[in-house]
Design an enzyme around this catalytic site. Structure first.
Site, short mmCIF file in Angstrom:
data_model
loop_
_atom_site.label_atom_id
_atom_site.label_comp_id
_atom_site.label_asym_id
_atom_site.label_seq_id
_atom_site.Cartn_x
_atom_site.Cartn_y
_atom_site.Cartn_z
N HIS A 96 0.85 -1.20 0.00
CA HIS A 96 0.00 0.00 0.00
C HIS A 96 0.87 1.24 0.00
O HIS A 96 1.81 1.35 0.79
CB HIS A 96 -0.92 0.02 1.21
CG HIS A 96 -1.79 1.25 1.26
ND1 HIS A 96 -2.79 1.49 0.33
CD2 HIS A 96 -1.79 2.33 2.09
CE1 HIS A 96 -3.37 2.65 0.60
NE2 HIS A 96 -2.77 3.18 1.65
N SER A 97 0.56 2.20 -0.90
CA SER A 97 1.25 3.48 -0.98
C SER A 97 2.75 3.25 -1.23
O SER A 97 3.11 2.62 -2.22
CB SER A 97 0.98 4.29 0.29
OG SER A 97 1.34 5.64 0.13
N MET A 98 3.63 3.72 -0.35
CA MET A 98 5.05 3.44 -0.51
C MET A 98 5.30 1.95 -0.66
O MET A 98 6.16 1.51 -1.43
CB MET A 98 5.82 3.98 0.69
CG MET A 98 7.27 3.53 0.77
SD MET A 98 8.08 4.19 2.24
CE MET A 98 9.26 2.88 2.59
#
Length: 265
Positions: A96-98
């Site tokens: 998720h995300s990074m």
């Protein structure tokens, strides 16, 4: 392939071991996040999947270690860790995300080393080849705290405890630096299927930036949009877990274990 160790280690946490599962799901946290973010995921998906969660340095029990401010450097180490003892069955990567960036770079390295991932689930992040001019990591502490609040992914109790907040800020700043200075290195597209999951109101990902992930795989591609912002998945747990289960079912080897369908709540 090597046999998997029975216990977690400094980089890889295995909260609910599922030794008979046919697939391993490797989960990568967001900026400022930790492996424990995926503890409920491991609980929900075991024993159908053997869930591993990556723990970056600079947080929780690794808070005395210097954080790593490079997506490529993180991916190098995590790839070595996975190949050293966790690759005895298909690996599906979820970030998720990074974490989506780290997962993607790990997938490219696994492919280069002849042990390609069985699939990639990239959540809450634009495609690796799309960039924005962002510089949050250069802000003062108040600026980083303001960004953390804007993203709504940090427990409010953290902001109320000054000591805890000051302890985690170096890792958060390092993570933002890793994300904001990341540049994609051209190379062959992935050979595994890619599914991208985003929140419809996420300010960090436009529909076009999410669709651009399709350029990074020669296999099947899906883009799924859910109600919510950057941390849409917190409110959409049943739906996200269902998608993970269906995705991993498509790569599970014939005759593999896995148990009954996982509980959604």
């Amino acid at each position: 392939m090597t046999a998997a160790p029975a216990q977690s280690n400094v980089w890889v946490r295995r909260y609910h071991p599922a030794p008979d599962a046919g697939v391993r799901l490797v989960c990568f946290p967001h900026a400022g996040g930790s492996a424990t973010f995926y503890f409920p995921v491991a609980r929900a998906l075991s024993p159908a999947l053997d869930v591993l969660a990556v723990q970056y340095p600079g947080r929780q029990d690794r808070h005395t270690e210097p954080p790593v401010d490079s997506i490529h450097a993180l991916a190098d180490v995590v790839t070595d860790e996975l190949l050293s003892g966790w690759a005895d069955r298909p690996l599906v990567l979820f970030g998720h995300s990074m974490g989506a960036m780290v997962a993607y770079e790990v997938a490219t390295r696994l492919q280069e080393r002849g042990a390609p991932a069985a699939g990639l689930l990239a959540s809450g992040r634009r495609a690796p080849s799309t960039y924005r001019d962002e510089n949050v990591h250069a802000a003062d502490d108040e600026g980083i705290v303001a960004e953390m609040k804007r993203m709504q992914g940090t427990d409010e109790q953290v902001f109320a405890d000054e000591d805890v907040l000051r302890m985690i800020l170096p890792a958060v700043r390092s993570d933002y630096r890793a994300v904001e200075t990341y540049r994609h290195r051209p190379g062959p597209p992935l050979e595994c299927p890619v599914t991208v999951l985003v929140g419809g109101d996420d300010p960090q990902v436009t529909p076009e930036e999410a669709q651009a992930w399709e350029r990074h795989t020669d296999a099947s591609f899906r883009l799924l949009t859910y109600p919510g912002g950057h941390f849409y998945l917190v409110a959409q747990v049943p739906e996200v877990l269902r998608e993970i289960r269906e995705f991993t079912d498509t790569v599970k080897p014939a005759g593999a274990g896995g148990g009954a369908a996982f509980p959604l709540r």
